[in-house]
Design a protein around this motif. Structure first.
Motif, PDB file in Angstrom:
ATOM      1  N   GLN A 110       0.824  -1.206   0.000  1.00 36.29           N
ATOM      2  CA  GLN A 110       0.000   0.000   0.000  1.00 36.29           C
ATOM      3  C   GLN A 110       0.855   1.251   0.000  1.00 36.29           C
ATOM      4  OE1 GLN A 110      -3.403   0.021  -0.435  1.00 36.29           O
ATOM      5  NE2 GLN A 110      -2.879   2.153  -0.871  1.00 36.29           N
ATOM      6  N   SER A 111       1.974   1.194   0.717  1.00 35.10           N
ATOM      7  CA  SER A 111       2.894   2.332   0.713  1.00 35.10           C
ATOM      8  C   SER A 111       3.437   2.583  -0.687  1.00 35.10           C
ATOM      9  CB  SER A 111       4.060   2.079   1.686  1.00 35.10           C
ATOM     10  OG  SER A 111       5.047   3.077   1.566  1.00 35.10           O
ATOM     11  N   GLN A 112       3.753   1.509  -1.398  1.00 32.23           N
ATOM     12  CA  GLN A 112       4.259   1.659  -2.765  1.00 32.23           C
ATOM     13  C   GLN A 112       3.177   2.229  -3.690  1.00 32.23           C
ATOM     14  OE1 GLN A 112       6.655  -1.277  -4.659  1.00 32.23           O
ATOM     15  NE2 GLN A 112       8.280  -0.528  -3.323  1.00 32.23           N
ATOM     16  N   LEU A 113       1.960   1.740  -3.531  1.00 36.28           N
ATOM     17  CA  LEU A 113       0.858   2.240  -4.352  1.00 36.28           C
ATOM     18  C   LEU A 113       0.589   3.711  -4.068  1.00 36.28           C
ATOM     19  CD1 LEU A 113      -1.534  -0.831  -4.091  1.00 36.28           C
ATOM     20  CD2 LEU A 113      -0.274  -0.095  -6.131  1.00 36.28           C
ATOM     21  N   ASP A 114       0.713   4.099  -2.805  1.00 38.26           N
ATOM     22  CA  ASP A 114       0.503   5.509  -2.441  1.00 38.26           C
ATOM     23  C   ASP A 114       1.607   6.392  -3.023  1.00 38.26           C
ATOM     24  OD1 ASP A 114      -1.720   4.759  -0.999  1.00 38.26           O
ATOM     25  OD2 ASP A 114      -0.698   4.740   0.941  1.00 38.26           O
ATOM     26  N   THR A 115       2.813   5.846  -3.098  1.00 37.62           N
ATOM     27  CA  THR A 115       3.957   6.607  -3.615  1.00 37.62           C
ATOM     28  C   THR A 115       3.957   6.679  -5.136  1.00 37.62           C
ATOM     29  OG1 THR A 115       5.300   5.947  -1.706  1.00 37.62           O
ATOM     30  CG2 THR A 115       6.495   6.728  -3.642  1.00 37.62           C
ATOM     31  N   LEU A 116       3.400   5.661  -5.786  1.00 42.78           N
ATOM     32  CA  LEU A 116       3.466   5.542  -7.243  1.00 42.78           C
ATOM     33  C   LEU A 116       2.897   6.764  -7.961  1.00 42.78           C
ATOM     34  CD1 LEU A 116       3.946   3.863  -9.838  1.00 42.78           C
ATOM     35  CD2 LEU A 116       1.643   2.909  -9.499  1.00 42.78           C
ATOM     36  N   GLU A 117       3.688   7.314  -8.841  1.00 46.35           N
ATOM     37  CA  GLU A 117       3.249   8.338  -9.779  1.00 46.35           C
ATOM     38  C   GLU A 117       3.385   7.722 -11.167  1.00 46.35           C
ATOM     39  OE1 GLU A 117       5.837  11.637  -9.065  1.00 46.35           O
ATOM     40  OE2 GLU A 117       5.098  11.975  -7.024  1.00 46.35           O
ATOM     41  N   GLU A 118       2.271   7.309 -11.735  1.00 47.96           N
ATOM     42  CA  GLU A 118       2.326   6.612 -13.015  1.00 47.96           C
ATOM     43  C   GLU A 118       2.980   7.500 -14.080  1.00 47.96           C
ATOM     44  OE1 GLU A 118      -1.761   5.397 -13.738  1.00 47.96           O
ATOM     45  OE2 GLU A 118      -1.237   3.384 -13.005  1.00 47.96           O
ATOM     46  N   PRO A 119       3.818   6.907 -14.911  1.00 44.19           N
ATOM     47  CA  PRO A 119       4.486   7.703 -15.962  1.00 44.19           C
ATOM     48  C   PRO A 119       3.478   8.325 -16.916  1.00 44.19           C
ATOM     49  CG  PRO A 119       4.795   5.350 -16.340  1.00 44.19           C
ATOM     50  CD  PRO A 119       4.181   5.485 -14.985  1.00 44.19           C
ATOM     51  N   GLN A 120       3.752   9.567 -17.285  1.00 44.32           N
ATOM     52  CA  GLN A 120       2.859  10.309 -18.158  1.00 44.32           C
ATOM     53  C   GLN A 120       3.333  10.242 -19.607  1.00 44.32           C
ATOM     54  OE1 GLN A 120      -0.070  11.714 -16.734  1.00 44.32           O
ATOM     55  NE2 GLN A 120       0.782  10.358 -15.152  1.00 44.32           N
ATOM     56  N   ALA A 121       2.478  10.726 -20.511  1.00 41.60           N
ATOM     57  CA  ALA A 121       2.755  10.612 -21.942  1.00 41.60           C
ATOM     58  C   ALA A 121       4.076  11.264 -22.330  1.00 41.60           C
ATOM     59  CB  ALA A 121       1.608  11.232 -22.743  1.00 41.60           C
TER      60      ALA A 121
END
Length: 224
Positions: A187-198
């Motif tokens: 959950q910590s990783q999911l909260d930190t994740l900033e999905e790469p943008q175009a």
């Protein structure tokens, strides 16, 4: 691609013979089978076939396979490196002893913890490219700022984002044994994740399929 569709790796007797031993799926089941078995099966399906000609024509010097823990980065990156006859590195191996101890204790790393780690990974990328080689790096690269450390000023680096449902990833993590990253940190990783943008030009691949198909999709995108 469905299990019996033309050209599917599922048609290989390898997959039917070594399908998941727990749910009897005629495929590499990353929910149940350990990492080593997934590697063994996919290698058998691919044989010793590498794609030296394809690798030589790819614009990317280093491919960074990114995603949260449990998304299959190491497995996919290992197979991709073998297919492209490239150097392979697992970012986990670059962590300091103190960082590994922190993670094993169930405590997420801070940006300060990750600084030396990211610089070491960037140095590895520079070394691979400067020597005229090609490489595949398995790395979480959760934040955009982390990715910028790896890609800034390096036109030859391409991101591959392994995207998956949190529930699926959680199930996979619970099946892992001996990994330093506890499932409680997902959950910590999911909260930190900033999905790469175009504008980061990522290749985005769903993890809800077998490793062979994932690798084939990545290679097809790299060739474009």
């Amino acid at each position: 691609m469905q299990p019996d569709s033309p050209g599917s790796v599922y048609q290989s007797c390898t997959f039917r013979r070594f399908g998941c031993l727990r749910c009897e799926a005629p495929r590499v089941c990353l929910e149940h089978e350990p990492y080593e078995t997934g590697i063994r099966i996919a290698r058998l399906a691919f044989g010793n076939h590498t794609m030296n000609a394809v690798a030589a024509s790819l614009p990317a010097c280093v491919v960074v396979v990114m995603g949260v823990s449990g998304s299959g980065k190491t497995l996919v990156a290992t197979l991709l490196a073998e297919r492209l006859d490239s150097e392979f590195a697992d970012a986990d191996a670059f962590h300091s002893a103190a960082s590994l101890h922190k993670l094993r204790s169930g405590n997420p790393l801070t940006d300060r913890d990750r600084g030396p780690w990211l610089r070491a990974l960037a140095a590895w990328i520079d070394a691979v490219c400067s020597e005229g080689k090609r490489g595949v790096l398995a790395c979480s690269a959760l934040k955009r700022s982390y990715r910028e450390t790896l890609t800034a000023g390096r036109d030859g680096v391409r991101l591959v984002y392994l995207k998956g449902d949190a529930e699926l990833i959680a199930r996979r993590m619970k099946q892992r044994h001996g990994h330093f990253m506890p499932s409680a940190l997902l959950q910590s990783q999911l909260d930190t994740l900033e999905e790469p943008q175009a504008d980061e030009n990522p290749i985005v691949v769903s993890i809800d399929t077998d490793p062979g198909e994932i690798v084939a999709e990545i290679i097809a995108e790299l060739e474009k």
